[in-house]
Design a protein around this motif. Structure first.
Motif, PDB file in Angstrom:
ATOM      1  N   VAL A  65      25.666   7.005  71.277  1.00  0.00           N
ATOM      2  CA  VAL A  65      26.525   6.837  70.099  1.00  0.00           C
ATOM      3  C   VAL A  65      27.685   7.831  70.151  1.00  0.00           C
ATOM      4  CG1 VAL A  65      26.611   6.957  67.576  1.00  0.00           C
ATOM      5  CG2 VAL A  65      24.633   5.922  68.706  1.00  0.00           C
ATOM      6  N   GLY A  66      27.409   9.069  70.537  1.00  0.00           N
ATOM      7  CA  GLY A  66      28.454  10.078  70.650  1.00  0.00           C
ATOM      8  C   GLY A  66      29.513   9.703  71.672  1.00  0.00           C
ATOM      9  N   GLY A  67      29.086   9.125  72.783  1.00  0.00           N
ATOM     10  CA  GLY A  67      30.037   8.657  73.793  1.00  0.00           C
ATOM     11  C   GLY A  67      30.947   7.572  73.246  1.00  0.00           C
ATOM     12  N   ILE A  68      30.396   6.692  72.423  1.00  0.00           N
ATOM     13  CA  ILE A  68      31.197   5.630  71.798  1.00  0.00           C
ATOM     14  C   ILE A  68      32.188   6.234  70.791  1.00  0.00           C
ATOM     15  CG2 ILE A  68      31.092   3.614  70.271  1.00  0.00           C
ATOM     16  CD1 ILE A  68      28.365   2.957  71.620  1.00  0.00           C
ATOM     17  N   VAL A  69      31.720   7.177  69.985  1.00  0.00           N
ATOM     18  CA  VAL A  69      32.584   7.822  68.989  1.00  0.00           C
ATOM     19  C   VAL A  69      33.737   8.551  69.682  1.00  0.00           C
ATOM     20  CG1 VAL A  69      32.671   9.695  67.283  1.00  0.00           C
ATOM     21  CG2 VAL A  69      30.840   8.008  67.189  1.00  0.00           C
ATOM     22  N   ALA A  70      33.426   9.292  70.726  1.00  0.00           N
ATOM     23  CA  ALA A  70      34.472  10.018  71.456  1.00  0.00           C
ATOM     24  C   ALA A  70      35.457   9.047  72.105  1.00  0.00           C
ATOM     25  CB  ALA A  70      33.843  10.926  72.509  1.00  0.00           C
ATOM     26  N   TYR A  71      34.954   7.955  72.658  1.00  0.00           N
ATOM     27  CA  TYR A  71      35.809   6.940  73.266  1.00  0.00           C
ATOM     28  C   TYR A  71      36.783   6.358  72.237  1.00  0.00           C
ATOM     29  CZ  TYR A  71      37.096   2.200  74.700  1.00  0.00           C
ATOM     30  OH  TYR A  71      37.789   1.049  74.952  1.00  0.00           O
ATOM     31  N   GLN A  72      36.241   5.959  71.088  1.00  0.00           N
ATOM     32  CA  GLN A  72      37.084   5.353  70.050  1.00  0.00           C
ATOM     33  C   GLN A  72      38.158   6.313  69.557  1.00  0.00           C
ATOM     34  OE1 GLN A  72      33.969   4.217  67.321  1.00  0.00           O
ATOM     35  NE2 GLN A  72      33.807   2.153  68.170  1.00  0.00           N
ATOM     36  N   ASN A  73      37.825   7.574  69.430  1.00  0.00           N
ATOM     37  CA  ASN A  73      38.795   8.556  68.964  1.00  0.00           C
ATOM     38  C   ASN A  73      39.806   8.920  70.049  1.00  0.00           C
ATOM     39  OD1 ASN A  73      38.209   9.691  66.089  1.00  0.00           O
ATOM     40  ND2 ASN A  73      36.237   9.215  67.011  1.00  0.00           N
ATOM     41  N   ALA A  74      39.369   8.999  71.289  1.00  0.00           N
ATOM     42  CA  ALA A  74      40.298   9.295  72.388  1.00  0.00           C
ATOM     43  C   ALA A  74      41.279   8.141  72.582  1.00  0.00           C
ATOM     44  CB  ALA A  74      39.521   9.557  73.675  1.00  0.00           C
ATOM     45  N   LYS A  75      40.795   6.940  72.358  1.00  0.00           N
ATOM     46  CA  LYS A  75      41.632   5.747  72.510  1.00  0.00           C
ATOM     47  C   LYS A  75      42.808   5.744  71.539  1.00  0.00           C
ATOM     48  CE  LYS A  75      40.675   1.040  71.668  1.00  0.00           C
ATOM     49  NZ  LYS A  75      39.718  -0.058  71.652  1.00  0.00           N
ATOM     50  N   ILE A  76      42.615   6.298  70.348  1.00  0.00           N
ATOM     51  CA  ILE A  76      43.700   6.309  69.356  1.00  0.00           C
ATOM     52  C   ILE A  76      44.414   7.665  69.315  1.00  0.00           C
ATOM     53  CG2 ILE A  76      42.712   4.484  67.919  1.00  0.00           C
ATOM     54  CD1 ILE A  76      41.685   6.682  66.023  1.00  0.00           C
ATOM     55  N   SER A  77      44.238   8.461  70.366  1.00  0.00           N
ATOM     56  CA  SER A  77      44.920   9.751  70.539  1.00  0.00           C
ATOM     57  C   SER A  77      44.612  10.767  69.440  1.00  0.00           C
ATOM     58  CB  SER A  77      46.429   9.545  70.657  1.00  0.00           C
ATOM     59  OG  SER A  77      46.717   8.743  71.765  1.00  0.00           O
ATOM     60  N   THR A  78      43.370  10.828  69.018  1.00  0.00           N
ATOM     61  CA  THR A  78      42.932  11.848  68.064  1.00  0.00           C
ATOM     62  C   THR A  78      43.005  13.209  68.765  1.00  0.00           C
ATOM     63  OG1 THR A  78      41.426  10.242  67.068  1.00  0.00           O
ATOM     64  CG2 THR A  78      40.989  12.556  66.599  1.00  0.00           C
ATOM     65  N   PRO A  79      43.377  14.275  68.051  1.00  0.00           N
ATOM     66  CA  PRO A  79      43.402  15.606  68.672  1.00  0.00           C
ATOM     67  C   PRO A  79      42.034  15.981  69.254  1.00  0.00           C
ATOM     68  CG  PRO A  79      44.497  15.664  66.547  1.00  0.00           C
ATOM     69  CD  PRO A  79      43.873  14.307  66.670  1.00  0.00           C
ATOM     70  N   LEU A 140      36.954  15.538  78.824  1.00  0.00           N
ATOM     71  CA  LEU A 140      36.798  14.620  79.963  1.00  0.00           C
ATOM     72  C   LEU A 140      36.982  13.167  79.528  1.00  0.00           C
ATOM     73  CD1 LEU A 140      33.813  16.343  81.789  1.00  0.00           C
ATOM     74  CD2 LEU A 140      36.226  16.336  82.468  1.00  0.00           C
ATOM     75  N   ILE A 141      36.498  12.815  78.363  1.00  0.00           N
ATOM     76  CA  ILE A 141      36.667  11.450  77.865  1.00  0.00           C
ATOM     77  C   ILE A 141      38.132  11.194  77.522  1.00  0.00           C
ATOM     78  CG2 ILE A 141      36.104   9.881  75.960  1.00  0.00           C
ATOM     79  CD1 ILE A 141      33.251  11.091  76.034  1.00  0.00           C
ATOM     80  N   LYS A 142      38.778  12.169  76.936  1.00  0.00           N
ATOM     81  CA  LYS A 142      40.199  12.003  76.589  1.00  0.00           C
ATOM     82  C   LYS A 142      41.059  11.849  77.839  1.00  0.00           C
ATOM     83  CE  LYS A 142      43.756  13.681  73.570  1.00  0.00           C
ATOM     84  NZ  LYS A 142      43.843  13.550  72.153  1.00  0.00           N
ATOM     85  N   ARG A 143      40.657  12.489  78.920  1.00  0.00           N
ATOM     86  CA  ARG A 143      41.389  12.364  80.187  1.00  0.00           C
ATOM     87  C   ARG A 143      41.369  10.944  80.734  1.00  0.00           C
ATOM     88  NH1 ARG A 143      40.129  16.511  84.710  1.00  0.00           N
ATOM     89  NH2 ARG A 143      41.222  14.877  85.798  1.00  0.00           N
ATOM     90  N   LEU A 144      40.374  10.167  80.349  1.00  0.00           N
ATOM     91  CA  LEU A 144      40.308   8.775  80.813  1.00  0.00           C
ATOM     92  C   LEU A 144      41.519   7.977  80.327  1.00  0.00           C
ATOM     93  CD1 LEU A 144      36.546   7.958  80.109  1.00  0.00           C
ATOM     94  CD2 LEU A 144      37.590   8.421  82.333  1.00  0.00           C
ATOM     95  N   PHE A 145      42.142   8.437  79.262  1.00  0.00           N
ATOM     96  CA  PHE A 145      43.262   7.697  78.666  1.00  0.00           C
ATOM     97  C   PHE A 145      44.625   8.251  79.076  1.00  0.00           C
ATOM     98  CE2 PHE A 145      39.633   6.735  76.080  1.00  0.00           C
ATOM     99  CZ  PHE A 145      39.757   5.370  75.901  1.00  0.00           C
ATOM    100  N   LYS A 146      44.642   9.247  79.934  1.00  0.00           N
ATOM    101  CA  LYS A 146      45.911   9.773  80.435  1.00  0.00           C
ATOM    102  C   LYS A 146      46.459   8.816  81.488  1.00  0.00           C
ATOM    103  CE  LYS A 146      45.835  13.828  78.374  1.00  0.00           C
ATOM    104  NZ  LYS A 146      46.721  14.255  77.390  1.00  0.00           N
ATOM    105  N   LYS A 147      47.736   8.547  81.393  1.00  0.00           N
ATOM    106  CA  LYS A 147      48.363   7.665  82.367  1.00  0.00           C
ATOM    107  C   LYS A 147      48.753   8.477  83.590  1.00  0.00           C
ATOM    108  CE  LYS A 147      49.848   4.445  78.978  1.00  0.00           C
ATOM    109  NZ  LYS A 147      50.791   4.046  78.024  1.00  0.00           N
ATOM    110  N   PRO A 148      48.591   7.888  84.777  1.00  0.00           N
ATOM    111  CA  PRO A 148      48.971   8.611  85.983  1.00  0.00           C
ATOM    112  C   PRO A 148      50.477   8.887  85.990  1.00  0.00           C
ATOM    113  CG  PRO A 148      47.991   6.463  86.523  1.00  0.00           C
ATOM    114  CD  PRO A 148      48.020   6.595  85.053  1.00  0.00           C
ATOM    115  N   VAL A 149      50.828  10.066  86.396  1.00  0.00           N
ATOM    116  CA  VAL A 149      52.229  10.467  86.437  1.00  0.00           C
ATOM    117  C   VAL A 149      52.777  10.124  87.815  1.00  0.00           C
ATOM    118  CG1 VAL A 149      53.783  12.439  86.259  1.00  0.00           C
ATOM    119  CG2 VAL A 149      51.740  12.344  84.855  1.00  0.00           C
ATOM    120  N   GLU A 150      53.952   9.528  87.803  1.00  0.00           N
ATOM    121  CA  GLU A 150      54.595   9.230  89.072  1.00  0.00           C
ATOM    122  C   GLU A 150      55.078  10.532  89.692  1.00  0.00           C
ATOM    123  OE1 GLU A 150      56.335   4.877  87.811  1.00  0.00           O
ATOM    124  OE2 GLU A 150      57.690   6.430  88.509  1.00  0.00           O
TER     125      GLU A 150
END
Length: 155
Positions: A65-79, A140-150
Motif C-alpha cells: 500500500v505504501g508503494g502505491i501511495v508513494a507512486y501516486q504522489n510522485a506521479k503528481i510531483s508532490t514534494p 527512489l520512487i520519485k526518480r522513476l518519474f524524472k525524464k532523461p536529460v539529453e
C-alpha cells in the motif's frame, strides 16, 4: 499494472522488508542486550506473540500500500518530504492499528496498557521513518518519474 507502479512497490519491498524485519528483531532483543538477561525479552514475546505475528504479516501488506501511495504522489510531483511523510504514516498506521486490534481481541485485562507501547511506537516510528528509510524509498520512487536529460543538444 503499470510498469512504474510495479517498480514503486518493488522498491518499497526491497528496502522496507529487510530494514523492517531487522528493526522488529532488534526491538525484541534490546532488553536482552541492555540487561544481559533474557527474562524481559521472554515476557515481551509471551505478552505480544500473536500481535507480533500480525504486525509482521500486515507489514508486508502495508509496504504494498505504501508503494502505491508513494507512486501516486510522485506521479503528481508532490514534494519529496511530503511523499515520505504520507508513505511512513500509511505504513505505520496499518501495522500499529492491526497490532492494537489484535491486542483488543486477544487480551481481556489491561488492554489500554498493552496498547500504549504501540500507540507511542506509531508516533515515534512515523517521525523516524519519514526522515530516514521513508525518505530514501520516496526519493527512489520519485526518480522513476524524472525524464532523461539529453546530454548533447545539437539544435
Amino acid at each position: 499494472m503499470k510498469k512504474k507502479l510495479l517498480q514503486s512497490i518493488l522498491i518499497s519491498y526491497l528496502i522496507g522488508v529487510p530494514i523492517g524485519l531487522l528493526t522488529v528483531i532488534a526491538t525484541i532483543y534490546i532488553p536482552l542486550l541492555l540487561t544481559g538477561e533474557g527474562l524481559l525479552t521472554m515476557v515481551v514475546l509471551i505478552a505480544y506473540k500473536v500481535s507480533i505475528i500480525g504486525l509482521l504479516i500486515t507489514f508486508l501488506i502495508a509496504l504494498w500500500v505504501g508503494g502505491i501511495v508513494a507512486y501516486q504522489n510522485a506521479k503528481i510531483s508532490t514534494p519529496l518530504l511530503l511523499i515520505s511523510l504520507k508513505y511512513s504514516t500509511v505504513i505505520n498506521l496499518i501495522i500499529w492499528t492491526t497490532f492494537c486490534l489484535i491486542i483488543g481481541v486477544t487480551e481481556t485485562k489491561d488492554v489500554f496498557f498493552m496498547m500504549l507501547p504501540a500507540i507511542i511506537a506509531f508516533f515515534v516510528c512515523t517521525i523516524l521513518t519519514t526522515f530516514s528509510i521513508g525518505l530514501l524509498i520516496s526519493y527512489l520512487i520519485k526518480r522513476l518519474f524524472k525524464k532523461p536529460v539529453e546530454l548533447l543538444n545539437t539544435n
